[in-house]
Enzyme design. Structure first.
Site, PDB file in Angstrom:
ATOM      1  N   TRP A 355      35.562 -47.183-100.669  1.00  0.00           N
ATOM      2  CA  TRP A 355      36.987 -47.496-100.442  1.00  0.00           C
ATOM      3  C   TRP A 355      37.302 -47.514 -98.948  1.00  0.00           C
ATOM      4  CZ3 TRP A 355      41.317 -43.394-100.385  1.00  0.00           C
ATOM      5  CH2 TRP A 355      40.854 -42.182 -99.848  1.00  0.00           C
ATOM      6  N   ASP A 356      36.374 -47.036 -98.150  1.00  0.00           N
ATOM      7  CA  ASP A 356      36.518 -47.069 -96.698  1.00  0.00           C
ATOM      8  C   ASP A 356      36.935 -48.466 -96.230  1.00  0.00           C
ATOM      9  OD1 ASP A 356      34.827 -45.006 -97.607  1.00  0.00           O
ATOM     10  OD2 ASP A 356      33.957 -44.709 -95.623  1.00  0.00           O
ATOM     11  N   GLU A 498      36.976 -34.736-102.117  1.00  0.00           N
ATOM     12  CA  GLU A 498      35.737 -34.574-102.894  1.00  0.00           C
ATOM     13  C   GLU A 498      35.307 -33.125-103.067  1.00  0.00           C
ATOM     14  OE1 GLU A 498      32.869 -37.271-101.150  1.00  0.00           O
ATOM     15  OE2 GLU A 498      33.724 -38.964-102.241  1.00  0.00           O
ATOM     16  N   LYS A 611      38.635 -31.270 -98.601  1.00  0.00           N
ATOM     17  CA  LYS A 611      37.741 -31.917 -97.646  1.00  0.00           C
ATOM     18  C   LYS A 611      38.522 -32.850 -96.723  1.00  0.00           C
ATOM     19  CE  LYS A 611      33.606 -34.915 -97.790  1.00  0.00           C
ATOM     20  NZ  LYS A 611      32.720 -35.674 -98.672  1.00  0.00           N
ATOM     21  N   GLN A 612      39.529 -33.531 -97.299  1.00  0.00           N
ATOM     22  CA  GLN A 612      40.187 -34.612 -96.563  1.00  0.00           C
ATOM     23  C   GLN A 612      41.561 -34.873 -97.151  1.00  0.00           C
ATOM     24  OE1 GLN A 612      36.957 -36.807 -98.739  1.00  0.00           O
ATOM     25  NE2 GLN A 612      38.120 -38.560 -97.979  1.00  0.00           N
TER      26      GLN A 612
END
Ligand code: BGC
Length: 780
Positions: A355-356, A498, A611-612
């Site tokens: 998806w980046d 994640e 994580k993000q």
């Protein structure tokens, strides 16, 4: 270790950065961040002489191969052409002996040239000046050029250079090629032909060396060597003090997947073409070939012309670095190829796309070069085949996009086993390929974003509607009815964060699925009147009449988590009940993933540790569904629990901070994003640069500091440039018109050559103009 000043060439100020000292223990950094490429191929910048710890990589986009049934497909590491062994007075030259002065390895972003120069003093006290140059041509996408100059300064030397094509390469041990065919023509031209073991892609590499002494061409008789997977030419020469030997090495790279070459599938014609173009390049010579590359880059930089007046000169350099790598990694030439999470700069993530691309990189192209954005979306259109297969294999309908993708029709290619679990000592299972499903709506979102910003109706008619409809059908089949709660849920997923696996109702996933379903319904209704013929065509292929009802019912019944009394939206059903860990010691680390030296992923799963950006990502993508106070409250709740262990995290946080008008924080986070690859961390880029983060850097500037947004089909601007900046100027495409924006602290100026009237919303105020606009900002 890296200097951001233009050390040797002041004209490259804010266009170059330099390694000032060679560190054999941290070679990965410069190999990646200084890597070269042109979207067709990528060449990692390992040094000519060999060192333990170096990683030599040459990738040709889209040439995926699967080593065996126990591994997933990956971009094969082609034969190396960069290594040159130098024997000086019979001893192997290496920077690990003797002493070095004036060392500089520089990536010149403007011209896309890598240079390295220094004076080396041997243990015997002889000083020798060495200079290396290298480029991967943006003009002729199949060409690599190298140049080497050696000058003994005090006394003469005897020199032996060995250089060739070395196919004794692998991807961390996996060998992707058959032995192949090796041939040296006319004692001059080396040619290697190899075929990948599973996909049977032919690679043809041809190379030649040419020599000059003090500017006069010389023929050096080679000693020729052909071994297993390797061929080499060794040249010996005596050099007097002050004499300069120049070697030029030119390489042509072709594969049977080349779309720009007529009859590329015919090996005979490919090998002839390769040799012929090599000979032509040889006649042209490095300098002229390099000029052609320079010109090609100059016209790219014209197109992406940014100006930043900042107290920190690094800022513009960092942005150019991001744009440079986006140019180097993007296969603008072939819609069958995507962008790897590490571009073409390293083996990390095996060349796969995530998806980046759609969420982090695509916006750059949508607003700077829409045709490339279209090509990238067509890659996803071609991926429908694999997405439909994945849906079927998992018992769903429609198109379920793979979490990781390689060749478009391959379907899911995420590997199954990852890093060590420190508790069990076993490898951790990677669940993303099974349950990280938001990618499907991320792609639908990207189609919508592109369409809204460009108005490209033909793309929608040919590809876009089909993608939106079939992804909605997937979600409709994926939703689960919860009788007790009387709602549709999405259970057992991984959201963007994640560190939380097997969760139920990840808010990001549910909201984005809802968006996808609603979008399909909207387009379905629109097409009924606008293009009934197309609708009926799509209906017969995708059973739209049948599914539209389901989309309706499911969109209305899907569970969309709401804020609690504190204004916090739970990231998933159980996140807020988990234990809170003080992350201070981990947040101050320069390396990512240090938490896993103390805890296993299973343990982290039970903590409020992210994580993000997860829910914050949702606030950015579906911005007008959430109130500003709610975003701030959630930012304040989640950010302290976020390790930013994914490079995708800082840019989203920075953009949100811009939205809250917290300029200082937004700028700080922008800087953190720029430092992921370009900062001082010695090992952050070992496996390759971070593509998404580079797109994120552009977004911090354009979507964050300039406040550019597409909302309800309108272009919004809400500039708030950082305190340290005086001015920001950049190009932006909107619905086919190229706008040039110039933003100072108080003023926004837009000029366009377009004859169309431009409509936009600045600081919430509707504005229309043709030609030029000057707007005094009041900062609301
Ligand atoms: C991130 C993902 C990302 C992937 C590739 C992972 O570490 O968590 O969001 O897509 O890297 O960059």
């Amino acid at each position: 270790m890296l200097s951001y000043d233009a050390i040797q060439r002041p004209e490259l100020d804010q266009w170059s950065f330099t390694e000032t000292e060679f560190n054999p223990l941290a070679q990965g950094k410069c190999e990646s961040v200084m890597s070269l490429g042109n979207g067709y191929m990528g060449l990692r910048s390992a040094t000519e002489e060999a060192y333990i710890g170096a990683t030599r990589n040459l990738f040709v986009n889209g040439t995926f191969n699967r080593f065996d049934d126990f591994e997933v497909t990956e971009l094969p590491n082609a034969a190396d052409v960069t290594q040159v062994e130098l024997l000086i007075d019979g001893k192997r030259f290496t920077l690990e002996t003797g002493s070095v002065t004036d060392y500089a390895r520089t990536l010149n972003l403007r011209d896309a040239e890598l240079t390295r120069s220094f004076v080396w003093e041997s243990d015997q006290g002889k000083r020798i000046r060495l200079e290396f140059r290298r480029f991967v041509s943006m003009h002729d996408r199949h060409l690599i050029g190298m140049k080497l100059q050696i000058t003994p300064l005090d006394e003469g030397i005897s020199l032996r250079l060995a250089s060739g094509i070395n196919a004794q390469m692998s991807n961390s041990g996996s060998q992707h090629f058959h032995e192949g065919e090796k041939r040296i023509f006319d004692k001059k031209y080396l040619q290697l032909i190899q075929t990948t073991t599973e996909t049977k892609v032919d690679f043809v590499l041809s190379a030649q060396h040419q020599f000059w002494i003090d500017g006069t061409a010389v023929e050096l008789a080679p000693q020729m060597e052909i071994e297993r997977r390797k061929m080499e030419m060794a040249y010996s020469v005596e050099l007097k003090a002050g004499q300069t030997l120049e070697m030029q090495k030119l390489i042509q790279v072709h594969t049977s997947r080349d779309s720009d070459v007529h009859d590329a599938g015919n090996l005979e014609s490919l090998r002839t073409r390769s040799l012929e173009t090599l000979k032509k390049s040889g006649a042209t010579g490095y300098d002229r070939l390099f000029e052609q590359n320079q010109q090609a880059w100059a016209s790219l930089w014209d197109r992406y012309h940014f100006e930043i007046e900042s107290a920190n000169r690094f800022d513009l350099l960092a942005l150019r670095f991001a744009i440079y790598h986006m140019m180097v990694m993007t296969p603008v030439h072939d819609r069958r190829m995507g962008i790897g999470a590490k571009g073409l700069s390293g083996e990390g993530y095996k060349g796969h796309s995530f998806w980046d691309t759609e969420i982090f990189i695509l916006p750059f192209f949508i607003y700077s070069e829409p045709e490339v954005a279209r090509t990238l979306l067509e890659y996803r259109y071609l991926g429908l085949e694999g997405a439909r297969r994945k849906a079927k294999e998992n018992g769903y309908e429609g198109a379920m996009y793979p979490w990781e993708v390689a060749w478009p029709s391959d379907g899911e290619v995420t590997p199954v086993w990852g890093a060590v679990d420190i508790v069990t000592g076993k490898q951790t299972k990677i669940w993303s390929g099974f349950i990280e499903q938001h990618i499907t709506s991320d792609i639908a979102y990207a189609v919508w974003h592109y369409y809204q910003a460009t108005g490209d109706q033909k793309f929608m008619d040919d590809y876009g509607y089909e993608m939106i409809f079939d992804t909605a059908t997937f979600w409709a089949s994926r939703l689960e009815w919860d009788e007790e709660a009387s709602r549709y849920e999405i259970n057992e997923v991984i959201g963007p964060d994640e560190y939380k696996e097997h969760v139920d109702n990840n808010a990001f996933t549910n909201y984005m699925a809802h968006f996808n379903l609603q979008l399909a319904l909207q387009y379905y209704d629109e097409l009924k009147t606008r293009n009934p013929q197309l609708l009926s065509h799509l209906d017969s292929a995708l059973s739209l009449q049948h599914y539209a009802q389901e989309w309706q019912e499911k969109a209305a019944g899907i569970y969309l988590p709401k804020p609690d009394e504190r204004g916090i939206i739970a990231q998933d059903d159980t996140y807020l009940e988990k234990r809170i860990l003080d992350l201070t010691p981990y947040k101050s680390q320069t390396k990512v993933g240090t938490l896993f030296q103390d805890y296993s992923l299973d343990q982290v799963n039970e903590m409020q540790v992210s994580k993000q950006a997860d829910i914050l990502m949702l606030f950015y993508l579906l911005e007008n569904r959430f109130a500003p106070e709610l975003k701030r409250a959630n930012y304040d709740y989640y950010e302290p629990k976020t390790l930013h262990d994914s490079s995708l995290s800082f840019s989203t946080h920075s953009i949100l901070a811009s939205d809250f008008d917290d300029k200082k924080l937004a700028y700080e986070l922008f800087r953190r994003a720029t430092e992921i690859d370009l900062g001082p961390h010695e090992h952050s880029s070992d496996a390759g640069i971070h593509s998404a983060s580079l797109g994120g850097i552009w977004q911090c500037v354009v979507m964050g500091f300039a406040g550019v947004r597409m909302l309800d089909g309108e272009l919004h601007l809400h500039p708030k440039i950082p305190g340290k900046w005086q001015r920001l100027s950049f190009p932006l495409y909107w619905k086919g018109s190229l706008l040039k924006l110039n933003i100072t602290k108080d003023q926004l100026q837009i000029t366009t050559d377009s004859k169309d009237e431009i409509h936009l919303v600045i600081e919430g105020k509707k504005v229309s103009f043709t030609g030029q606009l000057q707007f005094e900002m009041i900062h609301i």
